[in-house]
Structures are given as structure tokens and as C-alpha cells.
Design an enzyme around this catalytic site. Structure first.
Site, PDB file in Angstrom:
ATOM      1  CG  ASN A   9      -1.689   1.221   1.464  1.00  0.00           C
ATOM      2  OD1 ASN A   9      -1.827   2.038   0.548  1.00  0.00           O
ATOM      3  ND2 ASN A   9      -2.246   1.388   2.654  1.00  0.00           N
ATOM      4  CD1 TRP A  10       3.127   1.030  -3.117  1.00  0.00           C
ATOM      5  CD2 TRP A  10       3.173   2.376  -4.914  1.00  0.00           C
ATOM      6  NE1 TRP A  10       3.713   0.338  -4.147  1.00  0.00           N
ATOM      7  CE2 TRP A  10       3.753   1.128  -5.262  1.00  0.00           C
ATOM      8  CE3 TRP A  10       3.092   3.380  -5.898  1.00  0.00           C
ATOM      9  CZ2 TRP A  10       4.252   0.873  -6.541  1.00  0.00           C
ATOM     10  CZ3 TRP A  10       3.574   3.120  -7.168  1.00  0.00           C
ATOM     11  CH2 TRP A  10       4.156   1.881  -7.482  1.00  0.00           C
ATOM     12  CE  LYS A  11       0.122   3.378   4.829  1.00  0.00           C
ATOM     13  NZ  LYS A  11       0.158   3.529   6.265  1.00  0.00           N
ATOM     14  CG  HIS A  98      -5.528   1.683   5.629  1.00  0.00           C
ATOM     15  ND1 HIS A  98      -5.110   2.618   6.537  1.00  0.00           N
ATOM     16  CD2 HIS A  98      -4.472   0.878   5.393  1.00  0.00           C
ATOM     17  CE1 HIS A  98      -3.838   2.384   6.830  1.00  0.00           C
ATOM     18  NE2 HIS A  98      -3.422   1.345   6.149  1.00  0.00           N
ATOM     19  CB  SER A 216       5.819  -1.693  11.912  1.00  0.00           C
ATOM     20  OG  SER A 216       5.382  -0.357  12.114  1.00  0.00           O
ATOM     21  N   GLY A 237       2.958  -1.204   4.292  1.00  0.00           N
ATOM     22  CA  GLY A 237       2.976   0.234   3.995  1.00  0.00           C
ATOM     23  C   GLY A 237       4.391   0.707   3.688  1.00  0.00           C
ATOM     24  N   GLY A 238       5.073   1.224   4.703  1.00  0.00           N
ATOM     25  CA  GLY A 238       6.399   1.829   4.507  1.00  0.00           C
ATOM     26  C   GLY A 238       7.373   0.954   3.736  1.00  0.00           C
TER      27      GLY A 238
HETATM   28  C1  PEP Z   1      -0.554  -0.014   6.333  1.00  0.00           C
HETATM   29  O1  PEP Z   1      -0.724   1.180   6.231  1.00  0.00           O
HETATM   30  O2  PEP Z   1      -1.399  -0.801   5.903  1.00  0.00           O
HETATM   31  C2  PEP Z   1       0.661  -0.474   6.978  1.00  0.00           C
HETATM   32  C3  PEP Z   1       0.698  -1.710   7.392  1.00  0.00           C
HETATM   33  O3  PEP Z   1       1.669   0.442   7.124  1.00  0.00           O
HETATM   34  P1  PEP Z   1       3.136   0.162   7.706  1.00  0.00           P
HETATM   35  O4  PEP Z   1       3.619  -1.118   7.085  1.00  0.00           O
HETATM   36  O5  PEP Z   1       3.955   1.337   7.295  1.00  0.00           O
HETATM   37  O6  PEP Z   1       2.996   0.044   9.184  1.00  0.00           O
END
Ligand code: PEP
Length: 254
Positions: A9-11, A98, A216, A237-238
Site C-alpha cells: 500500500n503506497w498510500k 484502512h 510495521s 505500507g512503509g
Molecule cells: C498499512 O498502512 O497498511 C501499513 C501496514 O503500514 P506500515 O507497514 O507502514 O505500518
């Protein structure tokens, strides 16, 4: 056997140029190095969907995902994107509910049920997100809270439709914070989710559902998380913003 799925998920990150660079790196490395049959889903911003779809081409096991969709079918809803639009540019998966959408855009369980219905009707796969806050976990109400998110948004579906949904357990306190749930915490919740599904649809359906972990998750902790019996991949995400890191997470899902 359940389908393993790792979605990135690039947001609201990456210009078109940077996004295409990231997508082609992921696709090239994945095509060379990913031997398992895990499904990879790239979820760029709406503006990049068509271009990323072209890059994916007929790559095996790589799919296109959208980060959101309207709960309305069509019409005078300025700024919204419909399921039909997503379908017409080749979207396969749609992230629904989300925590950032629930929190910043007030998306309710009822609205998420409407979105899920529309995505399923259009023949795409919803990736339905749920998860508790830190305060809810500390109060010991996290399991009931997550169960209620599933009940309120998904339990109206008939079994055959429910089986098409992918679930993503994402504890809010772990999203973008660098703090991940321990594999014990994640496995405990995933098992509770599966048992909750079994209580409504039976064990065979519960066993068939993909439940991703998100929060994370990165190359250094993915193997331990994905080794848990009820964790079937991740929503990332990140770590999805760096091609090498993302593919290493994908490789952890076997
Ligand atoms: C997310 O936004 O779905 C996510 C899991 O973000 P991150 O991996 O950055 O915690």
C-alpha cells in the site's frame, strides 16, 4: 490451501515517475527471484493505476490494487472513484476500511459494508482491514472490537461471497510506528478471527480465508510473522516503498 498474498500500500506517496520506477523494480526483481506462488498486489495512488497496470502486463502472480473506492455506484459525487472505474482500468483488489480512512474520513462499518458489496459485485477482491487502537488493547477489549468490525461489515454476506474476501488484521498502534505486533500477539488475533468466521460460516470457510497481517512489517520481521499458522501474508505500507525491501517481504511468505 490458502492463498498467500502480500500487498504493498503506497498510500499518498510517489509521483507518477517515481511510482513507475518503483513498480518496474518490484516487477523485475519479483519476476526473477520470487519462485513461490504468493500473489503480489501493488496498490499505487489512483492516478498511477493505468500506468502500473501496463507495467505488470502478464507477469505471473502480480496484481493491481486500489487503496479505496466510493460506496456509491455512480453519479454526482465529486472527487469519488467508482468500482466500475477501477474495474475498467484492470484493478483486481481493493483495500477497504484502512484505519486511516476510518479515522480521517469517518468511514463507518456500514459504509464499508456497502463498499464491500460493490467491489464483490464488480468481480474484484476486497482486502478488508480491521484492527484495534492501543487503548482498546490495554483495556482488553481488542478481540471483541475486531470481531465486531467483521460482524458489522461482512457477516451479511452469503458464504460463497464471504469466501472471496481477503482480511487484513492491522493493529492501529503498529501502523507506520515501527512497533510491530509480536508474532504471538498477531497469531492470537488471527486465530480469534478465524474462529469468529468459523462460528458464522463453518470451519471449512474459515480455513479457506486469507488473513494478512499489517503494521510495521518489513524484511527483518516478516519471516517470523509469516511463519505463524494463521497469518497468510501481509499488507505492507512503509516497506512497500523500497523495491528490494518489499520483495524480501514477499519472499518471506511461503
Ligand atoms: C498499512 O498502512 O497498511 C501499513 C501496514 O503500514 P506500515 O507497514 O507502514 O505500518
Amino acid at each position: 490451501m490458502r492463498q498467500y498474498i502480500v500487498a504493498g500500500n503506497w498510500k499518498m506517496n510517489k509521483s507518477l515517475e517515481d511510482g513507475l520506477k518503483l513498480a518496474s523494480e518490484v516487477i523485475n526483481i519479483a519476476n526473477d527471484e520470487v519462485k513461490s506462488n504468493v500473489n503480489i498486489v501493488l496498490c499505487p495512488p489512483f492516478t498511477h493505476l493505468t500506468s502500473v497496470k501496463k507495467l505488470i502486463g502478464d507477469s505471473k502472480n502480480i496484481f493491481l490494487g486500489a487503496q479505496n473506492v466510493s460506496n456509491k455506484k455512480s453519479g454526482a459525487y465529486t472527487g469519488e472513484i467508482s468500482v466500475e472505474m477501477l474495474k475498467s482500468v484492470g484493478v483486481d483488489y481493493v483495500i477497504i476500511g484502512h484505519s486511516e480512512r476510518r479515522e480521517y474520513f469517518n468511514e463507518s462499518n456500514e459504509m464499508l459494508a456497502e463498499k464491500t458489496n460493490l467491489v464483490l459485485e464488480a468481480g474484484m477482491v476486497p482486502i478488508f482491514c480491521m484492527g484495534e487502537t492501543l487503548a482498546q488493547r490495554e483495556q482488553g477489549i481488542h478481540i471483541d472490537f475486531v470481531k465486531s468490525q467483521i460482524t458489522d461489515s461482512l457477516f451479511h454476506l452469503v458464504d460463497t461471497e464471504f469466501r472471496k474476501v481477503v482480511l487484513a488484521y492491522e493493529p492501529i498502534w503498529a501502523i507506520g510506528t515501527g512497533v510491530t505486533a509480536s508474532s504471538e500477539q498477531a497469531q492470537e488475533m488471527h486465530l480469534m478471527i478465524r474462529n469468529h468466521i468459523a462460528s458464522k460460516y463453518g470451519q471449512a470457510t474459515a480455513d479457506a480465508i486469507t488473513i494478512q497481517y499489517g503494521g510495521s512489517c518489513k524484511a527483518s520481521n516478516a519471516v517470523e510473522l509469516f511463519d505463524c499458522p494463521d497469518i497468510d501474508g501481509g499488507l505492507i505500507g512503509g516497506a512497500a516503498l523500497v523495491a528490494r525491501e518489499f520483495v524480501e517481504v514477499v519472499k518471506a511468505a511461503k
